[in-house]
Scaffold this active site. Sequence first.
Site, short mmCIF file in Angstrom:
data_model
loop_
_atom_site.label_atom_id
_atom_site.label_comp_id
_atom_site.label_asym_id
_atom_site.label_seq_id
_atom_site.Cartn_x
_atom_site.Cartn_y
_atom_site.Cartn_z
CB THR A 60 -0.92 0.00 1.23
OG1 THR A 60 -1.72 -1.19 1.21
CG2 THR A 60 -1.84 1.21 1.22
CE1 TYR A 123 -15.48 0.61 -7.37
CE2 TYR A 123 -16.60 -1.32 -8.23
CZ TYR A 123 -16.52 0.05 -8.09
OH TYR A 123 -17.48 0.85 -8.63
CE1 TYR A 150 -2.24 -4.92 4.27
CE2 TYR A 150 -1.45 -4.87 2.01
CZ TYR A 150 -1.76 -4.21 3.19
OH TYR A 150 -1.60 -2.85 3.28
CE LYS A 179 0.88 -4.54 6.17
NZ LYS A 179 0.83 -3.66 4.98
#
Length: 310
Positions: A60, A123, A150, A179
């Site tokens: 990110t 999304y 993640y 994570k």
Amino acid sequence: MDAAARAPLRGITPTGLRGVIPPIFTPFTYGGEAVDSDALGAHAGWLLEKGVHGLMPCGTTGEGPLLSSEERMQVLGVVLDVAAGRVPVVAHIGAATTAETVALALDAVDRGAAALSVVCPYYYRLPPPALVDHFVTVARAVSQAPVYLYNIPQLTGNALASALASEIVARAPNVVGIKDSAGNLQALKEYGTVDGGRFQVICGSDGLILPALRQGAVGCVSGNANVFPELVVGLFESYRLGQEARAEQLQATLDRVRSIMLDGRSIGLMKRMLEWRGPRAGSVRPPLPEVEDAAVRAAAQKLGDLGLLP
């Protein structure tokens, strides 16, 4: 803390990842037109000099969702070349479709990534069975590679509860950890019970690093470690060595840094702060905004007052 936890370590052990793993910035040429490979390589080398335990390209903070598949492999290649086996490189290969994620996973493994990080598809809101099927499909495509889930539901719109992680691990044993960037300490604790306690939890929320380590997390993926790696490495090592008071002090300092640098909400500001220290960080890629000079000066002044910038 047992003797194994106190032993010298850097990045990866026979049981998995450990330590501070920055989601490394992706420097761009002016206006975000292209990846600046020279600046990327220099930043990766600088982070290694500061003692980080691994590197995660295309996450990110690395603006991974704004990169093409070809650019993501370009970035991974640069980071792998600089790391040269000294620390593990964890390739973030999550994408919106299962097919693209599988393709990126296969390419990353072929290039030599030590492990993979896979974010939830974004999304579209997906029902739990679809999420499980997605991760199982990706993990089975690279069955010899360690895969880390993640979880960052505030950005993807899809959340991974510990029960779903358990389902995924049962069907794809090479999924070895997660994570978690949701910022929920109770959820972090619950992840630690997956797979009989063998599931590795990596904290993705810088405000929870010390509490997460106390609950058994094996390390952190810290965006702020791009700019102040010594601070985050010092926090991790202080805890590992049983220096609780020092660890608490460093977590408190990190919390002030998070506030000054807007806790990851402005990658542009974080990049400018890195350049204040020396390494070139380049532009962000639109639609991410650049930061105003006045905001840069104000943040630099506050960080200087903490003794972190000249």
